[in-house]
Design an enzyme around this catalytic site. Structure first.
Site, PDB file in Angstrom:
ATOM      1  N   ASP A  37      -3.066   2.297  -6.122  1.00 29.82           N
ATOM      2  CA  ASP A  37      -1.964   2.376  -5.150  1.00 29.82           C
ATOM      3  C   ASP A  37      -1.903   1.197  -4.185  1.00 29.82           C
ATOM      4  O   ASP A  37      -1.238   1.280  -3.158  1.00 29.82           O
ATOM      5  CB  ASP A  37      -2.050   3.687  -4.359  1.00 29.82           C
ATOM      6  CG  ASP A  37      -3.323   3.776  -3.534  1.00 29.82           C
ATOM      7  OD1 ASP A  37      -4.262   3.034  -3.827  1.00 29.82           O
ATOM      8  OD2 ASP A  37      -3.362   4.596  -2.605  1.00 29.82           O
ATOM      9  N   GLU A  38      -2.596   0.120  -4.494  1.00 23.77           N
ATOM     10  CA  GLU A  38      -2.590  -1.052  -3.612  1.00 23.77           C
ATOM     11  C   GLU A  38      -2.507  -2.305  -4.452  1.00 23.77           C
ATOM     12  O   GLU A  38      -3.184  -2.398  -5.477  1.00 23.77           O
ATOM     13  CB  GLU A  38      -3.915  -1.153  -2.847  1.00 23.77           C
ATOM     14  CG  GLU A  38      -4.070  -0.211  -1.699  1.00 23.77           C
ATOM     15  CD  GLU A  38      -5.410  -0.423  -1.021  1.00 23.77           C
ATOM     16  OE1 GLU A  38      -5.849  -1.580  -0.907  1.00 23.77           O
ATOM     17  OE2 GLU A  38      -6.004   0.574  -0.619  1.00 23.77           O
ATOM     18  N   ASP A  95       0.851  -1.184   0.000  1.00 27.26           N
ATOM     19  CA  ASP A  95       0.000   0.000   0.000  1.00 27.26           C
ATOM     20  C   ASP A  95       0.893   1.243   0.000  1.00 27.26           C
ATOM     21  O   ASP A  95       1.689   1.431   0.917  1.00 27.26           O
ATOM     22  CB  ASP A  95      -0.846  -0.053   1.284  1.00 27.26           C
ATOM     23  CG  ASP A  95      -1.940   0.994   1.314  1.00 27.26           C
ATOM     24  OD1 ASP A  95      -2.935   0.776   2.021  1.00 27.26           O
ATOM     25  OD2 ASP A  95      -1.796   2.043   0.659  1.00 27.26           O
TER      26      ASP A  95
END
Length: 416
Positions: free
Chosen positions: A112-113, A10
């Site tokens: 973003d993960e 993350d």
DNA sequence: TCTGGGGTCCTAGGACCC
DNA sequence: TCTGGGGTCCTAGGACCC
């Protein structure tokens, strides 16, 4: 069967970190991560909100999702930078490329993960903890931003672990650690327990994840239906979906926009509707899909939303056909009141290859050729190179919603 | 808190069929 | 015309995630 080892990676304050890294590479003297700063929409427009914040901004109690106006009240010297999605997509891709050497099984969960399956990889990069530390360091050193990595025996535990202390940290959450590390947390911290569910649980005197885990699942089913069983399983660390690196088929797509002033009449409403239709149909064609169900949603100035959907006789990706249906749906849905927000969503998608021409329908071919020509011109010369005449001098943007095509951002050239 | 935009999944109620 | 039950599809709305 051996227990699985899953990582959840993350990016810390993703948009803000990526903006900061890019700015530094362009010669900026301050790091946005070190000062009160946020990424947000247009501060002058009524719909600007905080998309990401720095840690110093967090100290002013600025929250993701709040208006820029309100954030500015809390911190007058706040630096606000507009989002640059193309840059973020490049950063995300660079991270994916870096991680692909650690495992063949990677699944992006959002920009973003991502999840990475580290099962049986110990002989290559060491224990899970060693590998995660190595990844964390490598991303920081080569890409310039920090990540949190959660390690667990399934995706849920890995995701919960990555939420622990931030930034730039590795945490584990294996089944035997659940009572100590996860159960004391407030029930709203559990993945898939949002504000409404948390409220309902609290009203039944269930306040921690541990209390949820100890509750009779049938009791939960009584007032939360299947969602109650889902969160009960999660509270007990039970989850077993695989890390999939093949993209799942898109179920639907849509575009929506908040207009900077309330729409009052049909003429203006149709202009916005057409602009949204253009955007969503262009995306549909780019994905080589056809849609069967069209949905138009509206939000009035009191923030009450409602929608109408309808089915087409044949799947299409043609702007004109979708727009005709969308207008019909708008007229059915609209209650004649001022409109703040409008959206169009397409569902029941089928792949273009399966599309069959009907002998009894109007030949879509002329429209198809036109749509393709417009797509090509816009791709080559930009979105504003060809515009429907109804938008000229209308004060409306000819395309609404979605991510505006931007220039590429030259950065991290060794990776990209 | 004067509240974005992109998604996914679930549920209730009605239509319609056998 | 009323009664019953099961199944599927459609529609509107709501919950969750980022």
């Amino acid at each position: 069967m051996a227990e699985k080892v899953i990582f959840h990676i993350d990016v810390n304050s993703a948009y803000l970190s990526w903006e900061a890294v890019y700015a530094l590479q362009q010669g900026a003297s301050v790091d946005l991560r070190d000062i009160p700063a946020v990424i947000g929409g247009n501060e002058k427009k009524r719909n600007g909100i905080v998309l990401a914040k720095s840690i110093p901004a967090k100290k002013y109690n600025i929250k993701t999702g709040e208006t820029l106006f309100s954030a500015r009240l809390k911190c007058p010297q706040l630096v606000v930078a507009p989002p640059r999605y193309n840059l973020y997509m490049q950063c995300s891709e660079a991270m994916g490329n870096l991680l692909s050497k650690y495992s063949p099984l990677i699944q992006f969960f959002s920009i973003d993960e991502l999840f990475l399956d580290y099962t049986n990889m110990d002989k290559h990069f060491g224990t899970p903890l060693q590998a995660a530390e190595k990844i964390r360091e490598e991303i920081k050193n080569t890409l310039g931003f920090t990540v949190n990595i959660g390690i667990g025996s399934n995706k849920l535990l890995a995701k919960m672990a990555s939420e622990f202390e931030k930034p730039d940290k590795v945490h584990t959450l294996f089944p035997e650690e659940i009572p100590k590390k996860m159960w004391p947390l407030a029930v709203g911290e559990l993945f898939m327990v949002g504000s409404k569910t948390a409220e309902k649980l609290q009203s039944k005197n269930i306040h921690s994840i541990g209390e949820l885990a100890q509750t009779d699942p049938q009791f939960l089913y009584g007032f939360l239906k299947s969602h109650g069983l889902l969160v009960w399983n999660y509270a007990n660390g039970k989850e077993d979906s695989p890390v999939r690196n093949e993209g799942v088929l898109m179920k639907g797509l849509g575009n929506s926009t908040t207009i900077s002033f309330d729409l009052l009449d049909l003429e203006d409403s149709f202009k916005v509707l057409l602009a949204l239709t253009e955007t969503v149909c262009t995306r549909l064609r780019r994905s080589e899909l056809h849609a069967t169900v069209i949905s138009v949603s509206l939000k009035n100035s009191s923030f009450v939303s409602y929608s109408h959907q309808g089915t087409l006789p044949h799947a299409t990706n043609c702007t004109k056909i979708v727009f005709e249906k969308a207008k019909e749906l708008f007229v059915k849905a609209w209650k004649g009141e001022p409109i703040r927000h409008m959206g169009i969503h397409l569902t029941k998608l089928i792949e273009s290859d399966f599309h069959q021409l009907s002998l009894f329908e109007p030949d879509p071919f002329p429209y198809k050729t036109l749509d393709k020509a417009v797509d090509d011109i816009r791709l080559r010369y930009g979105n504003t190179s060809i515009v429907r005449s109804s938008f000229l001098h209308s004060g409306f943007s000819p395309q609404q919603g979605g991510v505006i095509r931007e220039d590429d951002y030259p950065m991290m050239s060794s990776i990209l």
